[in-house]
Design a protein around this motif. Structure first.
Motif, short mmCIF file in Angstrom:
data_model
loop_
_atom_site.label_atom_id
_atom_site.label_comp_id
_atom_site.label_asym_id
_atom_site.label_seq_id
_atom_site.Cartn_x
_atom_site.Cartn_y
_atom_site.Cartn_z
N CYS A 53 6.66 5.30 1.68
CA CYS A 53 5.94 6.08 0.53
C CYS A 53 7.10 6.77 -0.12
O CYS A 53 6.84 6.64 -1.46
N GLY A 54 7.85 7.34 0.30
CA GLY A 54 9.03 7.98 -0.52
C GLY A 54 9.62 7.35 -1.56
O GLY A 54 10.04 7.43 -2.53
N ASP B 257 1.03 -1.20 -0.03
CA ASP B 257 0.09 -0.13 -0.15
C ASP B 257 0.90 1.34 0.12
O ASP B 257 0.70 2.00 -0.98
N ILE C 132 16.28 12.30 6.80
CA ILE C 132 16.96 12.81 7.87
C ILE C 132 17.66 11.58 8.58
O ILE C 132 18.72 11.76 9.35
N ALA D 175 10.75 13.96 -0.55
CA ALA D 175 11.24 14.23 0.66
C ALA D 175 10.80 13.03 1.62
O ALA D 175 9.59 12.73 1.63
N HIS E 100 -5.42 4.96 -3.87
CA HIS E 100 -4.60 3.70 -4.54
C HIS E 100 -5.86 2.88 -5.17
O HIS E 100 -7.14 3.03 -4.96
N VAL F 289 8.58 20.38 6.44
CA VAL F 289 9.68 19.71 5.71
C VAL F 289 10.13 20.85 4.77
O VAL F 289 11.26 20.97 4.30
N SER G 109 2.36 13.83 -0.03
CA SER G 109 1.60 12.72 0.02
C SER G 109 1.61 12.05 1.35
O SER G 109 1.35 10.96 1.58
N GLY G 110 2.35 13.15 2.36
CA GLY G 110 2.15 12.38 3.70
C GLY G 110 0.55 12.56 4.50
O GLY G 110 -0.11 13.41 3.71
N HIS G 111 0.47 12.21 5.64
CA HIS G 111 -0.94 12.26 6.15
C HIS G 111 -1.53 13.62 6.41
O HIS G 111 -2.71 13.82 5.97
N LYS H 31 18.84 5.59 5.82
CA LYS H 31 18.01 5.68 4.48
C LYS H 31 18.46 6.48 3.52
O LYS H 31 18.35 6.28 2.33
N GLY I 67 11.25 6.69 3.24
CA GLY I 67 10.41 5.41 3.59
C GLY I 67 9.68 4.82 2.72
O GLY I 67 10.14 4.83 1.58
N THR J 227 15.41 13.68 -0.16
CA THR J 227 16.02 14.42 1.02
C THR J 227 15.60 13.27 2.33
O THR J 227 14.48 12.84 2.31
N1 LIG Z 1 -0.50 9.12 0.45
C1 LIG Z 1 -0.95 8.17 0.79
O1 LIG Z 1 -2.06 7.42 0.61
C2 LIG Z 1 -0.27 7.34 1.99
C3 LIG Z 1 -0.20 5.92 2.15
C4 LIG Z 1 0.55 5.59 3.44
C5 LIG Z 1 1.07 6.25 4.25
N2 LIG Z 1 0.96 7.86 4.05
C6 LIG Z 1 1.69 8.68 4.84
O2 LIG Z 1 2.87 9.07 4.58
C7 LIG Z 1 3.76 9.41 5.42
C8 LIG Z 1 4.96 8.61 5.17
O3 LIG Z 1 4.71 7.37 5.41
P1 LIG Z 1 5.66 6.08 5.40
O4 LIG Z 1 5.02 4.79 5.62
O5 LIG Z 1 6.56 6.34 4.25
O6 LIG Z 1 6.60 6.43 6.70
P2 LIG Z 1 8.43 5.87 7.00
O7 LIG Z 1 8.12 6.06 8.50
O8 LIG Z 1 8.35 4.65 6.36
O9 LIG Z 1 8.98 6.95 6.18
C9 LIG Z 1 9.22 8.27 6.41
C10 LIG Z 1 10.61 8.85 6.36
O10 LIG Z 1 10.57 10.25 6.17
C11 LIG Z 1 11.78 10.58 6.82
N3 LIG Z 1 11.74 11.97 7.51
C12 LIG Z 1 11.14 12.18 8.68
N4 LIG Z 1 11.37 13.59 8.67
C13 LIG Z 1 12.13 14.10 7.66
C14 LIG Z 1 12.37 15.33 7.04
N5 LIG Z 1 12.21 16.40 7.74
N6 LIG Z 1 13.07 15.29 5.78
C15 LIG Z 1 13.20 14.22 5.28
N7 LIG Z 1 12.99 13.03 5.62
C16 LIG Z 1 12.42 13.00 6.73
C17 LIG Z 1 12.09 9.50 8.01
O11 LIG Z 1 13.56 9.27 8.27
C18 LIG Z 1 11.59 8.38 7.30
O12 LIG Z 1 12.48 7.60 6.44
C19 LIG Z 1 3.00 9.42 6.71
O13 LIG Z 1 2.26 10.48 7.08
C20 LIG Z 1 1.77 8.09 6.53
O14 LIG Z 1 0.87 8.23 7.17
C21 LIG Z 1 0.30 8.43 2.88
#
Ligand SMILES: NC(=O)c1ccc[n+]([C@@H]2O[C@H](COP(=O)([O-])OP(=O)(O)OC[C@H]3O[C@@H](n4cnc5c(N)ncnc54)[C@H](O)[C@@H]3O)[C@@H](O)[C@H]2O)c1
Length: 303
Positions: free
Chosen positions: A134-135, A100, A155, A129, A266, A192, A210-212, A159, A132, A153
């Protein structure tokens, strides 16, 4: 939504384009039902149950779908304030975040950006940015499928190295903004992309999240300090910064795939069904086992 109502006879409290006020009104109306199990996505329902809606005492437990909601839950668990019995962490099930978050968000984020802008991605300088799940999905699709030149990018140094080994450039956001055509945030953290750094950005930059939550880009400062704001296409606002440069923000910085994607997120049948199945299975597990579970955040049984 119409299908849920008409084909399954469910009560649905939602509207596309709802305001913040409506959103909380709908959450409250769901809670008025007195749920036994809460299936949350982002943690707002659980937060209400711990604040304004402490009157609800029917909940035997629940589950949380996304990374940000799990972070919130784990913080509550750590601070000893989790009010009701077990919450299952659906996000950390391999069958959720591997597919997902990575492949779903990778594809639908692209869909949202393309739908909103009608631009060619090939040859664009794209900054992602967060590396993780999603990125990674977004970076992979931007480069592999569409031919963008991608910078990441991060932190977390591990990663960051992983991104380099996967063949991406890694930079600080303040640096990357100077050459980016498109920036997409997917970190789960706020601010960010900062307004002050946008003053150094390449003119015409497109911003998407695309973050929450809609606080990964400093939207409030963008709104308050820009000299002009104009809607230039459906889903796209142009902001003229204090230095005269223009930046374009998609869907007010809200989840770009949900807000601007043609599919509204999705592809359900192939990606979301896996996540929904985990939600359903943990709900069943809860119903059968809640009497012997503690007030904790549990990982899902199995994978
Ligand atoms: N758009 C969607 O449909 C969807 C789907 C799933 C999750 N999400 C959301 O997306 C976001 C990320 O989820 P994920 O599962 O990839 O999380 P994750 O924890 O796997 O990845 C997040 C990454 O961001 C990095 N990070 C944190 N702060 C940062 C900064 N200031 N600059 C650069 N990198 C930074 C972390 O080190 C980590 O590697 C969450 O808010 C999650 O809820 C969105």
């Amino acid at each position: 939504m119409a299908s849920l109502k008409e084909d399954f006879g469910l009560s649905v409290y939602a509207r596309r384009g709802e305001t913040n006020e409506e959103y909380y009104d709908y959450l409250n109306r769901v809670l008025d039902i007195g749920p036994d199990i809460v299936v949350d996505d982002g943690g707002d329902l659980v937060r209400l149950l711990h604040t304004e809606r402490k009157d609800i005492d029917t909940v035997i437990g629940g589950n949380e779908e996304t990374t940000t909601g799990v972070v919130r839950l784990r913080a509550m668990e750590k601070n000893g304030v989790l009010r009701f019995p077990p919450m299952f962490d659906v996000n950390d099930a391999m069958m959720k975040h591997f597919f997902d978050n990575r492949y779903g968000t990778g594809q639908s984020t692209l869909d949202g950006i393309m739908n909103a802008t009608n631009l060619v991605i090939a040859g664009k300088d794209v900054v992602v940015a967060g590396y993780g799940f999603c990125g990674k999905g977004i970076a992979m699709r931007m480069r592999g499928g569409m031919g963008a030149s991608v910078t990441v990018t991060e932190i977390d140094p591990v990663k960051a190295v992983e991104a380099i080994m996967d063949g991406f450039r890694v930079e600080r956001m303040s640096q990357a903004l100077r050459h980016a055509d498109i920036v997409v945030t997917a970190t789960g953290m706020k601010n960010v992309v900062r307004y002050d750094d946008l003053l150094q950005a390449k003119p015409g930059l497109i911003l998407a999240n695309s973050g929450h939550f809609n606080n990964e880009i400093e939207v409030d400062v963008l709104v308050s300090r820009s000299m002009e704001r104009r809607r230039v296409r459906d889903h796209v606002d142009m902001f003229r910064l204090e230095n005269g440069n223009r930046v374009y923000l998609i869907s007010e910085g809200r989840l770009v795939n949900l807000a601007a994607g043609g599919q509204g997120g999705h592809p359900p049948a192939e990606i979301m069904d896996m996540s929904f199945a985990i939600q359903a299975l943990t709900a069943r597990y809860l119903a059968e086992n809640h009497h012997r579970l503690e007030r904790r955040v549990y990982r899902c049984p199995g994978r």
